[in-house]
Write an enzyme that holds these catalytic residues in place. Structure first.
Site, PDB file in Angstrom:
ATOM      1  N   HIS A  55       0.837  -1.210   0.000  1.00 53.07           N
ATOM      2  CA  HIS A  55       0.000   0.000   0.000  1.00 53.07           C
ATOM      3  C   HIS A  55       0.871   1.258   0.000  1.00 53.07           C
ATOM      4  CE1 HIS A  55      -2.863  -2.827   2.176  1.00 53.07           C
ATOM      5  NE2 HIS A  55      -3.591  -2.416   1.174  1.00 53.07           N
ATOM      6  N   GLN A 171      -9.509  -7.010 -10.740  1.00 54.97           N
ATOM      7  CA  GLN A 171     -10.129  -5.812 -10.151  1.00 54.97           C
ATOM      8  C   GLN A 171      -9.713  -4.559 -10.930  1.00 54.97           C
ATOM      9  OE1 GLN A 171     -10.541  -4.884  -5.781  1.00 54.97           O
ATOM     10  NE2 GLN A 171      -8.692  -3.707  -6.146  1.00 54.97           N
TER      11      GLN A 171
END
Ligand code: PAF
EC number: 6.3.2.1
Length: 297
Positions: A55, A171
């Site tokens: 992240h 995704q």
């Protein structure tokens, strides 16, 4: 340390100014408008929290592409199936906020479920063919939940750019298509997969692995790497995929949901290599389901 007043909090580390934590939509709109003053650009990094180095690499990329970085943390119930890990999903907002202060994030958008899905919420996005195969087949409704929450995040934050990790390739393809189909006017960027030294893709779900499972999990990226190399040097695609499944199970995984060669954009399954191709895979070890993918050039 997070101190709350009204809908806004700030995490302060060593006395430095912190990240602004916002939990209601009206405050968010005011804060984003302030960031955009003078024609400044805003990039959104949507996450479900439990932030790891993967992240943080998205946040660093975000800092390079726009003036201000907004990170969202929301563990989205509508993308979890009834027997999945919504309740157990790791949550540690104070730790996440501290990491975001270090990464110079302007604003953390952290709504609760009632803000995101107020009583009576009854509209959702249905993802058509891109969501049917691969993870969509194993997790019915998952991508409808992802697309709906991402659409809401786009409408809430109104970013110029949004960044998603390439680890969930399906995704990323679905969100690119949604942004185009629904004219969101948000540029979608994919960020390269961050990996541990032994090749395992970083994931919040790696935290579920026992030390033995974590050691075995390296079989997954190793098998994919071998398959990508074999297909790139002309091996039969069907045989290479079968060998890959066998290697993942021999390495200690309990089952393989899928290993497939796909067109990187349309996600169509390929029996014969053609560019741009991507190897996509999901496998289960104990109760943990891991996904990974690699380009095949
Ligand atoms: O990839 C994720 O963490 C989630 O699917 C996302 C994009 C934040 C939507 O909940």
């Amino acid at each position: 340390m997070a101190a709350a007043w009204g809908g806004v909090c700030a995490a302060n580390i060593g006395g430095q100014a912190g990240v602004q934590i916002i939990r209601d939509i009206a405050t968010l709109h005011r804060a984003v408008s302030a960031l955009k003053q003078g024609g400044k650009s805003v990039v959104l990094v949507p996450t479900m929290g439990a932030l790891h180095a993967g992240h943080l690499s998205l946040v660093r990329m975000a800092r390079r592409v726009a003036d201000h970085v907004v990170v969202s943390i929301f563990v989205n119930p509508t993308q979890f199936g009834p027997n999945e890990d919504f309740v157990a999903y790791p949550r540690d907002e104070a730790r996440d906020a501290a990491l975001l202060v270090e990464e110079k994030t302007a604003l953390l958008w952290a709504p609760d479920v009632a803000t995101m899905y107020p009583t009576g919420h009854g509209t959702h996005i249905e993802v058509a063919e891109l969501g049917a195969d691969y993870c969509g087949a194993a997790r019915p409704g998952h991508f409808d939940g992802v697309a709906t929450v991402v659409a809401k995040l786009f409408n809430q934050v109104r970013p110029d750019v949004a960044i998603f990790g390439e680890k969930d390739w399906q995704q990323l393809a679905i969100i690119r298509r949604m942004a185009r189909d629904l004219d969101f006017g948000v540029d979608i960027l994919g960020a390269p997969i961050a990996r541990d030294a032994d090749g395992l893709a970083l994931s919040s779900r790696n935290a579920y692995l026992s030390p033995e499972q974590r050691a075995a999990a390296t079989a997954f990226p190793n098998a994919l790497k071998a398959a990508a190399a074999a297909i790139a040097s002309g091996a039969d695609v069907g045989e290479a995929l079968a060998k890959t499944e066998a290697a993942i199970v021999a390495g200690g995984f309990d089952s393989v949901d899928y290993v497939a060669l796909a067109d990187a954009d349309s996600l169509e399954r390929l029996n014969v290599w053609r560019a741009p191709a991507r190897l996509l895979a999901a496998a289960r070890i104990g109760k943990t389901r891991l996904i990974d993918n690699l380009p095949v050039k």
